[in-house]
Design an enzyme around this catalytic site. Structure first.
Site, PDB file in Angstrom:
ATOM      1  N   HIS A 126     -61.653  19.660   8.248  1.00 54.69           N
ATOM      2  CA  HIS A 126     -62.774  20.574   8.014  1.00 54.69           C
ATOM      3  C   HIS A 126     -63.711  19.972   6.953  1.00 54.69           C
ATOM      4  CE1 HIS A 126     -64.363  24.824   7.246  1.00 54.69           C
ATOM      5  NE2 HIS A 126     -64.773  24.170   6.175  1.00 54.69           N
ATOM      6  N   CYS A 183     -65.091  29.238   5.471  1.00 53.80           N
ATOM      7  CA  CYS A 183     -65.823  28.202   4.740  1.00 53.80           C
ATOM      8  C   CYS A 183     -66.558  28.855   3.579  1.00 53.80           C
ATOM      9  CB  CYS A 183     -66.816  27.527   5.696  1.00 53.80           C
ATOM     10  SG  CYS A 183     -67.797  26.227   4.927  1.00 53.80           S
TER      11      CYS A 183
END
Length: 171
Positions: A134, A92
């Site tokens: 996500h 991320c």
């Protein structure tokens, strides 16, 4: 314009994002900035809260080799998930240099609005499915580390706190 990416822990990353009521020039500028920021990072997905905007907007492009396929999804929602699951090692941009295996549905159908205000629907599979889930998690205030056990999550959070301190001191 490249925007700064928030680093975990930041309370703005844990907020539920507001739906976009209408496609304005401001929303279009946000989407363009997010794509530029994502490509610069470099990443394959970016959600508005990662640049400090609590709106339900995400961008993604999972093409690594070949012409880019940038996508802008406004108010995305998963309307179907496969029973089959796949595990991908996720990272991320708000949790740099940290990766972990996360299990998610292998395929999902997502409905969203495009920049012209037209409703779209598509089945995503493989990396695209992982990426869109996500990013939608970000819009719901959820990070990929929330899928991990408490010890691993705490370890990553401590590393991010240290990184933020180092960046603040200019190291």
């Amino acid at each position: 314009m490249i925007r700064p990416i928030l680093i975990h822990p930041d309370p703005r990353l844990k907020k539920l994002c507001e739906p976009v009521a209408e496609i304005t020039d401001e929303v279009k500028r946000l989407a363009a900035d997010m794509l530029e920021t994502m490509y610069d990072a470099p990443g394959i997905g970016l959600a508005a809260p990662q640049v400090g905007v609590t709106k339900r907007v995400l961008v993604m492009d999972c093409i690594k080799d070949g012409p880019p396929e940038p996508m802008v999804l406004i108010n995305p929602q998963v309307v179907w998930s496969s029973e089959d699951v796949s595990t991908y090692e996720e990272g991320c941009l708000s949790i740099p240099e940290q990766y972990a295996d996360v299990k998610r549905p292998a395929a999902v159908t997502v409905r969203w609005m495009d920049l012209d205000g037209v409703e779209q629907e598509r089945i995503f599979e493989g990396l695209w499915a992982t990426c869109v889930q996500h990013e939608i998690d970000h819009l719901d205030g959820k990070l990929f580390i929330d899928y991990l056990g408490p010890l691993k999550r705490q370890m990553i959070t401590r590393k991010m706190e240290k990184l933020k301190r180092e960046r603040a001191r200019g190291l």
